[in-house]
Design an enzyme around this catalytic site. Sequence first.
Site, mmCIF file in Angstrom:
data_model
loop_
_atom_site.group_PDB
_atom_site.id
_atom_site.type_symbol
_atom_site.label_atom_id
_atom_site.label_comp_id
_atom_site.label_asym_id
_atom_site.label_seq_id
_atom_site.Cartn_x
_atom_site.Cartn_y
_atom_site.Cartn_z
ATOM 1 C CB CYS A 99 -46.377 97.845 -4.582
ATOM 2 S SG CYS A 99 -45.763 99.460 -5.090
ATOM 3 C CB CYS A 117 -40.299 91.830 -3.437
ATOM 4 S SG CYS A 117 -40.235 93.439 -2.633
ATOM 5 C CB CYS A 145 -44.296 89.583 -5.005
ATOM 6 S SG CYS A 145 -44.652 89.311 -3.256
ATOM 7 C CB CYS A 200 -46.269 92.107 2.580
ATOM 8 S SG CYS A 200 -44.496 91.759 2.586
ATOM 9 C CB CYS A 201 -47.184 96.257 -0.673
ATOM 10 S SG CYS A 201 -46.795 95.071 -1.978
#
Length: 244
Positions: free
Chosen positions: A232, A207, A210, A124-125
């Site tokens: 990240c 985010c 997270c 995702c990062c």
Amino acid sequence: MNNNVLTYDSKFENPFPDQITADHKQEALQVLQWAYRSYEDIVYACSFGAEGIVLIDLISQVKKDAEIVFLDTDVHFQETYDLINQIKERFPELQITMKKPDLTLKEQASKHGDELWNRNPDQCCYIRKIKPLEEALKGATAWVSGLRREQSASRSETNFVNRDDRFRSIKVCPLIHWTWEDVWGHIRADNLPYNELHDQGYASIGCMPCTTPSDDPNDRSSRWQGFEKTECGLHTGPAKDSRS
């Protein structure tokens, strides 16, 4: 750009000795003046955390229309977006770009499943932060970051000027010697806007899915809880295949 300036592919010789001075503000300004004099294409990748606000203030004193990139993952806190609007009002000449990923959240969910951050935060990062920054830094010889040495063990050896293998560029970090107290002392002294979440027990703000509260600015375990992950990937080595 000065033909004699450092680039990723040139022989690396650090232009600043690792010497701590008593005046961290002047120290940071000296580094920024060198950076913006040396690199016409330099970019500041800002997360709009407390360190970011300090750097915005200092950069504006060196180059009022500096280019700033915010990695807009679409899952930031509303307080972060509100702060960006405040910064735009306070520093209207800055060129702030909201850089979004190639995939919308809906497209990411369709391709990788819902809430990828809960299953594979590294991927995702990569999709929502690393790849967009790769695109934002394409063609840029250097970029600015707000890393501080006391933030974590992985950042403890950061220099003012670094050869960045991740983005194959020069990474300039003017705040390496600043403490958390230095950061907030500057914010309060200059009456700078800051993210309201800092007043609610958040030190490191990323985010929304997270990030959890933590009053310790050097404890990055408040990010990506439940995973052995504290970065990240923007400040680590070259990424492996992320299957974006």
